[in-house]
Design an enzyme around this catalytic site. Structure first.
Site, PDB file in Angstrom:
ATOM      1  N   ARG A 135      -2.165   6.557   6.512  1.00  0.00           N
ATOM      2  CA  ARG A 135      -3.420   6.301   5.806  1.00  0.00           C
ATOM      3  C   ARG A 135      -3.828   4.844   5.972  1.00  0.00           C
ATOM      4  NH1 ARG A 135      -5.564   2.826   2.515  1.00  0.00           N
ATOM      5  NH2 ARG A 135      -3.710   2.898   1.189  1.00  0.00           N
ATOM      6  N   ASP A 136      -3.052   3.895   5.443  1.00  0.00           N
ATOM      7  CA  ASP A 136      -3.369   2.477   5.657  1.00  0.00           C
ATOM      8  C   ASP A 136      -3.258   2.159   7.147  1.00  0.00           C
ATOM      9  OD1 ASP A 136      -3.732  -0.363   5.152  1.00  0.00           O
ATOM     10  OD2 ASP A 136      -2.941  -0.007   3.164  1.00  0.00           O
TER      11      ASP A 136
ATOM     12  N   SER B 237      -4.184  -5.932  -2.213  1.00  0.00           N
ATOM     13  CA  SER B 237      -4.919  -5.514  -1.019  1.00  0.00           C
ATOM     14  C   SER B 237      -5.069  -6.619   0.012  1.00  0.00           C
ATOM     15  CB  SER B 237      -6.317  -5.023  -1.419  1.00  0.00           C
ATOM     16  OG  SER B 237      -6.268  -4.164  -2.525  1.00  0.00           O
TER      17      SER B 237
ATOM     18  N   HIS C 135       0.778  -6.066   0.992  1.00  0.00           N
ATOM     19  CA  HIS C 135       0.446  -6.329   2.401  1.00  0.00           C
ATOM     20  C   HIS C 135       1.207  -7.572   2.840  1.00  0.00           C
ATOM     21  CE1 HIS C 135      -2.695  -3.443   3.677  1.00  0.00           C
ATOM     22  NE2 HIS C 135      -2.856  -3.301   2.370  1.00  0.00           N
TER      23      HIS C 135
ATOM     24  N   HIS D  17       1.692  -1.979  -4.428  1.00  0.00           N
ATOM     25  CA  HIS D  17       1.287  -1.819  -3.029  1.00  0.00           C
ATOM     26  C   HIS D  17       1.073  -3.203  -2.438  1.00  0.00           C
ATOM     27  CE1 HIS D  17      -1.147   0.118   0.301  1.00  0.00           C
ATOM     28  NE2 HIS D  17      -1.719  -1.082   0.297  1.00  0.00           N
TER      29      HIS D  17
ATOM     30  N   HIS E 164      -6.363   2.085   9.484  1.00  0.00           N
ATOM     31  CA  HIS E 164      -7.167   0.885   9.714  1.00  0.00           C
ATOM     32  C   HIS E 164      -6.762   0.206  11.018  1.00  0.00           C
ATOM     33  CE1 HIS E 164      -9.126   1.027   5.835  1.00  0.00           C
ATOM     34  NE2 HIS E 164      -7.975   1.021   5.190  1.00  0.00           N
TER      35      HIS E 164
ATOM     36  N   TYR F  43      -9.774  -8.821   1.590  1.00  0.00           N
ATOM     37  CA  TYR F  43      -9.374  -7.421   1.759  1.00  0.00           C
ATOM     38  C   TYR F  43      -8.831  -7.187   3.169  1.00  0.00           C
ATOM     39  CZ  TYR F  43      -9.947  -2.387   0.702  1.00  0.00           C
ATOM     40  OH  TYR F  43      -9.749  -1.053   0.435  1.00  0.00           O
TER      41      TYR F  43
END
Length: 340
Positions: free
Chosen positions: A16-17, A170, A201, A199, A20, A290
């Site tokens: 899903r991520d 994010s 990054h 979550h 991108h 983001y």
């Protein structure tokens, strides 16, 4: 830090991520191969949708190789123990998308909003609970608000029926102390049976440290992505995180060698480019932008001749958030005019 004896639920984001990073062009075969590999490795939750969630296929966010329905229909019947989740952003995904996901066998719906806009999630969270789904409130760009503000928004989602609330970094901007203060505030004030998730990054290289801080502060669900495949410099690399958890004697239920093999043999070969902290991804984290803006900014650089990191810094200065992808090209165009 002593986490011995703690137990966490790990949730993979690579399908899903990771969309991108692949410009939403993951094939059905790649989707099924990775998902079945994750399932065999013991990953309990796997997210499958367009990078921007159910209904994300659009000119603004990008058209995928296949529809959400096709991806979910291909993956879910192949799962032996893993459950499949889907992301939904109100304003992009609808109740009909949610019902479709439920009918196909999705177990978990994660309703995502900007960290100050939880009030738009009520209908979707309520519907998800009515359908009997594991329902997560996913508060994005959490670095932009104080722990008290995040708690206020989390309580709204909890009141709508969410049984788990996520603090979502994010932008990959947060440091371990930030994560600790936000997660502790949630854990201390939400209902005892409401789970907390994190979550991360990897734009500042802090995703593993932040995830450990989240566990120490009371988080029970942690997102990661095999080989880090995700927006920006990717998500918390799941196979690396599993190895760290093994050493720290945290219970997670995943076979280390198997998850390493999925990363090395299946996910890394399908990358369009290496997932790493390059200057543009680092700028995302540094400026608090983001993560999925990365490829948009790089395309704007080619079009307007403005370095992507300059564009990202300006977007950070303006406080742009997810959903404002259309501003990236406009910002670059205006910067080019000013520099002409």
């Amino acid at each position: 830090m002593n986490l011995t004896g703690k137990k966490v639920i790990l949730h993979d984001m690579s399908l899903r991520d990771g969309m991108h990073a692949r410009q939403h062009q993951i094939s059905l075969k790649e989707m099924v191969d990775v998902a079945t590999g994750l399932d065999a490795a013991g990953v309990p939750l796997i997210e499958v949708t367009h990078g921007d969630g159910l209904g994300g296929a659009s000119l603004n966010y990008g058209f995928p190789a296949h529809t959400d329905e096709e991806y979910l229909s291909a993956v879910i019947p192949k799962m032996k123990q893993a459950k499949v989740s889907a992301l939904l952003l109100p304003g992009i995904g609808t109740g009909d998308h949610l019902r479709m996901a439920h009918d196909l066998g999705v177990n978990t719906i994660r309703v995502a909003t900007h960290c100050t806009e939880a009030d738009v999630s009520g209908q979707h969270i309520s519907l998800s609970r009515e359908l009997g789904l594991d329902t997560v409130g996913f508060l994005m760009m959490a670095h932009m608000v104080s722990p008290d503000k995040l708690l206020e928004q989390a309580k709204l989602m909890e009141s709508y029926g969410a049984n788990c609330i996520y603090c979502t970094d994010s932008a990959g901007y947060m440091l371990p102390g930030d994560v600790t203060s936000h997660i502790e505030r949630l854990r201390g004030e939400l209902k005892s049976d409401t789970q907390i998730g994190f979550h991360g990054h990897h734009n500042m290289g802090m995703s593993i440290a932040n995830s450990l801080a989240a566990i120490q502060a009371g988080a029970e669900r942690i997102d990661g992505s095999v080989a880090g495949l995700g927006a920006g410099a990717g998500n918390t690399p799941l196979e690396v995180f599993v190895a760290v958890l093994e050493r720290m004697q945290v219970s997670h239920g995943i076979n280390l060698y198997d998850i390493m093999d999925v990363a090395e043999d299946l996910v890394t070969p399908m990358m369009d480019q290496p997932i790493r902290i390059d200057r543009d991804a680092l700028t995302l984290g540094y400026a608090g932008v983001y993560s999925s803006f990365l490829l948009f900014a790089q395309r704007a650089e080619k079009k307007h001749g403005i370095p992507a990191r300059d564009i990202l810094l300006e977007l950070g200065r303006r406080g742009t958030v997810g959903g404002q992808e259309d501003m990236i090209d406009d910002t670059a165009m205006n910067m080019a005019r000013e520099r002409a």
